[in-house]
Design a protein around this motif. Structure first.
Motif, PDB file in Angstrom:
ATOM      1  N   PRO A 172      18.224 -13.000  38.049  1.00 48.17           N
ATOM      2  CA  PRO A 172      18.760 -12.494  36.888  1.00 48.17           C
ATOM      3  C   PRO A 172      17.221 -12.945  35.689  1.00 48.17           C
ATOM      4  CG  PRO A 172      19.575 -11.900  37.786  1.00 48.17           C
ATOM      5  CD  PRO A 172      19.713 -13.380  38.982  1.00 48.17           C
ATOM      6  N   ARG A 173      18.325 -13.614  35.408  1.00 44.90           N
ATOM      7  CA  ARG A 173      17.994 -14.178  34.248  1.00 44.90           C
ATOM      8  C   ARG A 173      16.144 -14.857  34.383  1.00 44.90           C
ATOM      9  NH1 ARG A 173      19.844 -17.275  29.655  1.00 44.90           N
ATOM     10  NH2 ARG A 173      18.254 -17.502  27.992  1.00 44.90           N
ATOM     11  N   ARG A 176      14.258 -11.674  33.498  1.00 48.33           N
ATOM     12  CA  ARG A 176      14.482 -11.519  32.340  1.00 48.33           C
ATOM     13  C   ARG A 176      13.487 -12.134  31.325  1.00 48.33           C
ATOM     14  NH1 ARG A 176      17.778  -6.661  32.139  1.00 48.33           N
ATOM     15  NH2 ARG A 176      19.268  -6.682  32.893  1.00 48.33           N
ATOM     16  N   GLU A 177      13.300 -12.859  31.951  1.00 45.00           N
ATOM     17  CA  GLU A 177      12.318 -14.016  30.359  1.00 45.00           C
ATOM     18  C   GLU A 177      11.186 -14.118  30.999  1.00 45.00           C
ATOM     19  OE1 GLU A 177      13.688 -15.766  28.163  1.00 45.00           O
ATOM     20  OE2 GLU A 177      15.842 -15.654  28.419  1.00 45.00           O
ATOM     21  N   VAL A 179       9.409 -11.432  31.630  1.00 42.70           N
ATOM     22  CA  VAL A 179       9.207 -10.776  31.402  1.00 42.70           C
ATOM     23  C   VAL A 179       9.060 -10.978  30.053  1.00 42.70           C
ATOM     24  CG1 VAL A 179       9.543  -8.264  30.148  1.00 42.70           C
ATOM     25  CG2 VAL A 179      10.250  -8.423  32.698  1.00 42.70           C
ATOM     26  N   THR A 180       9.915 -11.530  29.029  1.00 47.31           N
ATOM     27  CA  THR A 180      10.284 -11.618  27.873  1.00 47.31           C
ATOM     28  C   THR A 180       8.566 -12.902  27.029  1.00 47.31           C
ATOM     29  OG1 THR A 180      12.249 -11.613  27.161  1.00 47.31           O
ATOM     30  CG2 THR A 180      10.792 -13.187  26.103  1.00 47.31           C
ATOM     31  N   ASP A 201      20.943 -11.599  27.731  1.00 50.90           N
ATOM     32  CA  ASP A 201      20.094 -11.294  28.437  1.00 50.90           C
ATOM     33  C   ASP A 201      18.948 -11.623  28.132  1.00 50.90           C
ATOM     34  OD1 ASP A 201      20.612 -11.010  31.681  1.00 50.90           O
ATOM     35  OD2 ASP A 201      21.074  -9.754  30.359  1.00 50.90           O
ATOM     36  N   PHE A 202      18.489 -10.540  27.476  1.00 52.11           N
ATOM     37  CA  PHE A 202      16.811 -10.286  27.336  1.00 52.11           C
ATOM     38  C   PHE A 202      16.801  -9.768  25.825  1.00 52.11           C
ATOM     39  CE2 PHE A 202      17.018  -5.565  27.648  1.00 52.11           C
ATOM     40  CZ  PHE A 202      19.205  -5.445  28.094  1.00 52.11           C
ATOM     41  N   PHE A 209      14.773  -0.218  28.509  1.00 53.12           N
ATOM     42  CA  PHE A 209      15.803  -0.493  29.456  1.00 53.12           C
ATOM     43  C   PHE A 209      15.414  -0.983  30.938  1.00 53.12           C
ATOM     44  CE2 PHE A 209      18.669   2.466  28.245  1.00 53.12           C
ATOM     45  CZ  PHE A 209      18.954   2.596  29.263  1.00 53.12           C
ATOM     46  N   LEU A 212      13.082  -2.611  32.080  1.00 56.48           N
ATOM     47  CA  LEU A 212      13.604  -4.026  32.373  1.00 56.48           C
ATOM     48  C   LEU A 212      14.420  -3.971  33.697  1.00 56.48           C
ATOM     49  CD1 LEU A 212      14.832  -4.963  28.458  1.00 56.48           C
ATOM     50  CD2 LEU A 212      12.566  -5.986  30.145  1.00 56.48           C
ATOM     51  N   ASP A 213      15.388  -3.096  33.841  1.00 56.18           N
ATOM     52  CA  ASP A 213      16.567  -3.924  34.818  1.00 56.18           C
ATOM     53  C   ASP A 213      15.270  -3.079  36.191  1.00 56.18           C
ATOM     54  OD1 ASP A 213      18.200  -3.691  33.075  1.00 56.18           O
ATOM     55  OD2 ASP A 213      19.191  -1.319  33.432  1.00 56.18           O
ATOM     56  N   VAL A 216      13.819  -6.670  36.684  1.00 62.67           N
ATOM     57  CA  VAL A 216      14.802  -7.326  37.460  1.00 62.67           C
ATOM     58  C   VAL A 216      14.893  -6.926  38.758  1.00 62.67           C
ATOM     59  CG1 VAL A 216      16.801  -8.444  36.417  1.00 62.67           C
ATOM     60  CG2 VAL A 216      15.820  -7.817  34.997  1.00 62.67           C
TER      61      VAL A 216
END
Length: 333
Positions: A172-173, A176-177, A179-180, A201-202, A209, A212-213, A216
């Motif tokens: 999951p991390r 998210r990273e 995407v960042t 963590d994002f 949001f 983002l969910d 992930v």
């Protein structure tokens, strides 16, 4: 991507005479592991096969090489796309399976080359020294530190019989990273190098949001979409309307998000967003996820993407009816 460690890198090699016996031994170990997993799947039944992620150990040299970061000896694996640093070979090889899947899913859904990342995984607090952080920054590689949870038995999606040294739930991390790092690349800004793990963590601020969910869920744990949909079916009456999701923009920094003012409400709205994204993927194909990202970065909303869709009702009331029927009756069928 250049595969150069910050400093003090060395590769551990084995004498040629021992490689073949070792390979055969690893092959036997892998055979027994596969046979054992088949028996476990048979015993666990359909539910666990569908909802629980079982790490698959691969007999190869991932994590055998070593290096030093911040004065700490670490095992390392480097590819042309990402680098993994961890305390043990098993931690690196277990995490690598998840990172590799996230990268493949990113290509599938975004249709572009994933941004390079360096991931330091640790059992406890870990800080990258300024000199090592500068080395990563000079190479323009998005870098972050992941510390695994202390209570590993509370991690969602992990089989209760998984040994603790195999539990490194980094996916999951990583999603998210990714995407960042993608947002950084699209904006043309320097990749972030996080010297230590952070509370949140994002931090991809231009994106709603719920999107983002959804990313992930698609890029992370392969059992996540099914778990989210099972939850949403039980809370579908409380879900926001599709129109609300389509018109949602990320809240301004420092303001209260009125759409998800409480933790419980945020979970429901996020689950609805995951379901909407899965619905669009089924109707329009996986690249719709990348289209959503591009539209959000340009200041638009999900409605801009739906308005151009070919297999999605354009009337809000009809779209709401079709989507809720799909969530309740058709997903996964």
């Amino acid at each position: 991507m250049m595969g150069v460690a910050p400093h003090n890198s060395r590769c551990v090699s084995r004498p040629a005479a021992t490689r073949r016996p070792l390979a055969r031994a690893r092959g036997r170990a892998l055979l027994f592991a596969v046979a054992g997993s088949c028996l476990t799947a048979a015993a666990d039944g359909c539910f666990l096969r569908k909802y629980v992620y079982h790490p698959v150990l691969v007999a190869n040299a991932i994590g055998d090489s070593t290096t030093t970061i911040s004065g700490t000896p670490l095992h390392v694996y480097r590819s042309d796309e990402y680098e993994l640093y961890g305390p043990t070979p098993l931690s690196v090889s277990t995490a690598e399976q998840q990172v590799n899947r996230a990268y493949r899913e990113f290509v599938k859904h975004f249709g572009v080359q994933p941004p390079p990342m360096a991931i330091v995984i640790a059992d406890s607090s870990f800080t990258i020294t300024p000199s090592d952080a500068a080395a990563f920054a000079k190479r323009r590689i998005h870098t972050f530190v992941y510390v695994r949870p202390h209570n590993l038995r509370d991690v969602e999606g992990i089989s209760p019989d998984t040994p603790e040294d195999e539990i490194w739930p980094v996916s999951p991390r990583v999603a998210r990273e990714l995407v960042t790092a993608y947002v950084e690349a699209r904006r043309g800004v320097a990749p972030v190098v996080e010297a230590t793990t952070h509370a949140g963590d994002f931090h991809a601020d231009p994106l709603p949001f719920w999107y983002l969910d959804a990313v992930v869920a698609l890029l992370g744990d392969p059992g996540a979409p099914d778990r989210v949909m099972a939850y949403l079916r039980d809370h579908l009456a409380d879900a926001p309307s599709v129109a609300t999701l389509l018109d949602m923009r990320p809240p301004n920094v420092g303001t209260v998000d009125t759409v998800a003012a409480s933790r419980d409400r945020r979970i429901i709205v996020g689950a609805a967003g995951v379901a909407l994204t899965l619905f669009l993927v089924e109707r329009e194909g996986p690249r719709v996820v990348g289209k959503l990202g591009e539209v959000f970065l340009a200041g638009g909303t999900a409605r801009d993407v739906v308005n151009q869709a070919r297999r999605v009702p354009q009337n809000d009331r009809e779209l709401e009816r079709v989507w809720r029927t799909w969530v309740h009756e058709e997903y996964g069928r």
